[in-house]
Structure formats: structure tokens, C-alpha cells
Motif scaffolding. Sequence first.
Motif, PDB file in Angstrom:
ATOM      1  N   LEU A 108     -28.785 -58.726  32.769  1.00  0.00           N
ATOM      2  CA  LEU A 108     -29.894 -57.817  33.043  1.00  0.00           C
ATOM      3  C   LEU A 108     -31.160 -58.580  33.425  1.00  0.00           C
ATOM      4  N   TYR A 156     -32.684 -58.219  37.042  1.00  0.00           N
ATOM      5  CA  TYR A 156     -33.843 -57.325  37.109  1.00  0.00           C
ATOM      6  C   TYR A 156     -35.133 -57.964  36.598  1.00  0.00           C
ATOM      7  N   ALA A 204     -35.867 -55.313  33.462  1.00  0.00           N
ATOM      8  CA  ALA A 204     -34.767 -55.017  32.541  1.00  0.00           C
ATOM      9  C   ALA A 204     -35.245 -54.138  31.394  1.00  0.00           C
ATOM     10  N   ILE A 207     -34.694 -50.526  32.040  1.00  0.00           N
ATOM     11  CA  ILE A 207     -33.322 -50.075  31.855  1.00  0.00           C
ATOM     12  C   ILE A 207     -33.047 -49.794  30.384  1.00  0.00           C
ATOM     13  N   GLU A 224     -28.129 -48.412  33.493  1.00  0.00           N
ATOM     14  CA  GLU A 224     -28.340 -49.303  34.633  1.00  0.00           C
ATOM     15  C   GLU A 224     -28.117 -48.557  35.952  1.00  0.00           C
ATOM     16  N   HIS A 234     -30.997 -46.388  36.701  1.00  0.00           N
ATOM     17  CA  HIS A 234     -32.147 -47.193  37.136  1.00  0.00           C
ATOM     18  C   HIS A 234     -32.057 -47.535  38.612  1.00  0.00           C
ATOM     19  N   SER A 267     -25.377 -55.591  42.763  1.00  0.00           N
ATOM     20  CA  SER A 267     -24.677 -56.474  41.838  1.00  0.00           C
ATOM     21  C   SER A 267     -23.343 -56.838  42.475  1.00  0.00           C
TER      22      SER A 267
END
Length: 546
Positions: free
Chosen positions: A444, A448, A452, A455, A477, A480, A498
Motif C-alpha cells: 500500500l 499509494y 494509503a 484507503i 483499495e 479508492h 497494480s
Amino acid sequence: MFLFVSCAIELYANQNEKLGMQFVKQALYDVAIIGGGINGTGVARDAAGRGLKVYLCDKADLGGATSSASTKLIHGGLRYLEHYEFRLVRESLLEREVLLKAAPHIIWPLEFILPHSKDMRPSWMVRMGLFLYDNLGARETLGNSRRLSLRDEAVGAPLNENFRTAFSYFDCWVQDNRLVILNAQDAASRGATIRPRTACRRAERNGDVWDLALETPNGTETAKARAVINAAGPWVNITGDTIDSTRSSDVIRHVKGSHIVTKRLFDHDCAYLFQNPDKRVVFAIPYEKDFTLIGTTDVDYDGDLGAPQASPEEIDYLCEAVSRYFAKPVTSKDVVWSYAGVRPLHGDEDENASSVSRDYKIRLDQPDGKAPLLTIYGGKLTTFRKLAGHVTDRLLRALDIEGEEWTETAVLPGGDFPGADFDAALRSFQSHHPWLPEELAWRLVRNYGTAAEQIIGDATSLTQLGRHFGADVYEAEIAHVIEHEWVREGADFLWRRSKRGLVLTDEQRADIDDWVAQHVPETLIEQNLEIVTAGETSRQSTRSAD
């Protein structure tokens, strides 16, 4: 919780459609950018930060083509020295340090091992090249190159015993699509309108204004802009055909670069650069913890620009290239995933594909003082910020607007760590959320950064993150990235924002596809996050009239 957020977003958009959205659609923009790859989003960020009213559209996902299909390096281009591209190499080397500070969550140093033998480039030539590489650009973070004995180093263990010496040097790794998204987010936060999945079907000059005809997922609309920037990458000439302008004679060479991914081939965190008999180089890089990324090829390409694939011949080439070095051969059976991208290189059609320059060119078309068109040819991931600055400088001159450069010291979203120290930021995040599994916390923050925390929110246990899809992917996630990163399809998250697609099963990936389809509010599909920036856009609308 997430259903409530989605409903709130939809309600907000519906309430403001008459007041805010209609104004945004009819507003006169300073510039309309066609193309949402790294060049387009980089220019959008730079221009918005200088006070321009910016509109950016892309017919597909942001960074959905070449900008997501790179070798994922921020590097000077060691091999470009052989082609005497010293300016490009120096600019790239200087940019490494700038970008390391701007996005320490998605960019980090990576040590490369260059095994050497007598039948390759002479040792003195390699040492000279590395000396230039060390000194052409200022280094604050990255270490010096060095010579090493492979018998005495862990990096020698996976290699064929014929290789006894090697050279080491440093470059940087980057999560390429995330770099695109961060630029788009920063642009949006500064008032830019970002419209993925919106195709420009026609742009016509009307005196000192461009009229754009746009196709969205929900129909057609129009926009007006004082200038247009063609940042369509591989589609630059095709897009040029839809723009009311004299067709450029610039030659664009479509060169396909393919990569393969295998299970992890070595246990350390260094990467390899292998020299091949054809004078090309191939990288073998630690990838997503459990994998090795191998690439790339340089093949002229005349197929579908939107669907390039690694050919069996390219896969075999890459396997054979690394098998010359690794003690255990790599075959096509070891490949778990492959991808390909098309580089839009500006160069001679008669040149060898590997030797065509990765430099960029900017062309301005402004006949008789009419509305300007700027076209971007070529470029590379590492130099996107410098390219964006040069484009914005020329745009401001063409529009007779003043605006100072600002991006050199500006941090990208999520990268605002004290001292740009990722390890310290990770420790802080873990101390605030000790219940998070170590691997999830790392991923995370690595993806991010400080975002993060958005999230995690108020969650104090994994169950409060919502549905678990597998491989440490939770509902929080996905919600988000839908709300903040323009994710509209499962593939946007799985293979671009990702690389969780590598570790999830077919069933789990299908579940994410379904969840995304069910949770993207229709207003977000139509407005593409304009609701986030409508106030800022309205505020900036008065700037161009001053």
C-alpha cells in the motif's frame, strides 16, 4: 461504507450537473491535450500548475498503451552513449534525482550488474562508458559504478560459471502507469479536466479557437480551446489526420518492445544488464517480489497499435538472450505473462530499430497567428517532465501568456514523505496500523504513498476493509482507485494501477471485474472525476480573461 460513498458521489454530481458541469462543458479552455500517456499527463500537470485552464482526453484508459508497457526504468540510457546522444543521457541522468525526490513511493534506486567476458565490448570501453555515466549527471542519492568479482558476490550465484567479472552501476525503477496517474491527479488538483475514455473525433480551427468534437461513453459532446496539443504517442500521425492542420512530414517509426515475466530467477534484489552478440542489451529485473521481468526487443511494427503482443519469436529471443548468462536456461515454458508496447520513435526508416533515437521533438503549427497546434514526437519515460516543461514554455509563448516553471521541486501525490525516506514512511504507517499484514502494508505504501491512509480510513481490522478478493486485495483499495484513479474496468487495476493480476486466479480476477462494473457510478463514467475539480475549474476560468 463504500456503497454510501458511491451514492454520495452520485448525488453530488446530480445536484451540481446544472450548476457546475454544464459550465465546464461549455467553457473555453486554454489548451486541449489529446493523449493521456506520460507525455500528455505531464504537460497537463505542468500547464495547470502555471494557471492554464486544461482539458485532457484519451480514447482509452490513462497510460493504457506505451506508458504501461515500458521496462519500467528511470535511467540515463547507458547504451545511448554508443550513439553519442550525450545531451539526452545527461538530461535523463539529471532527471533521475529530480524524480526520486518527487515520487519516492513509486521510484527507487536499483543496482544493475553487467557481467563481462572477453568476447564482448572491451573492458576499457565499459569502464569509460560507466565513468561518463557516473559524471554526466549530478548524483546525490545513487552510488558509483564499480568492478566486482562474481565469485565473491551473491549476484554471481545464478550466472554461468564462465562469467567471472562484472561491473555494477545504478539507475532507478518506476511503476510506470502509476507515474501517469500521479501526474493526472496533480493536474486535476490544480484545476485540469481529465477525461479518459473520451475520443477526439475532430478538431477544427475557427480563427483563434479550436472546436473539438468528442465521443464519450455516453454520447457526443464538444469543447473549445485556444490551443491543441497532440500527445497521442503511437497514434500521433493518425490523430493528426483528425486535426485541421497541415500534415507534418515528420517520420514516425513504430517500434515494438516486448517483455516477458517468469517466476523469480534469483534471490537478490539487483538487476542484470546482459550484452548480446547483436549489440543489443536485455534486462533481467526483480519484479513484484515473486517474479523476474525480462526485456526488451526492438522490432518494426505495422500491426494494430492498440493490441501489440509479444510474438513467439520475440519470446524465444529473450529466453535465449538470458540463457547465455544464467546457469539454468530459461525457456518459453517458464513465461507466466508477456506484454508489448509500441514506441513512437522520431527517426529514419532506414536505421536499425535499436539505434533510432529515443529523444523527442516538438513541432508548433500556428499559421498566420491562428490557434496553435503543438505536436509531440517520440520521448522516453525518464524525460517526461523536461519534455512537459518545453512544451508548456512553447505553448505559453504561442498564447502570449506568462508562467514560471515549477515542477522541478514539486512532489507528486503520495510522495510527500519527510526527507523522501520511504523506509521511514513505511515504519510510520505500520506503527499506526499494526494489525495490517507486513506485505500488505508494504504494498500500500509502495503504491499509494501517503494516500494509503485514505484507503485504510478508520479501519482497525482487515474485516473493516471490506470484501477480500485474494492476494491482499480488499474492497477498500478497489473503491479508492475507482474514486481517485479513474479505474473503470477491472483490467485498469489488475494490470495497470497494480500488477495484482499476476498473483490472482482467473476466478478472483473475474470477481474484481464484476465488482468494478457494479460500483462505478454512472455519473463518474460520464464526468470522469470532473466532480472532484469542478470548483477549481470554475475558479480558473477567469484567468484567461485577465
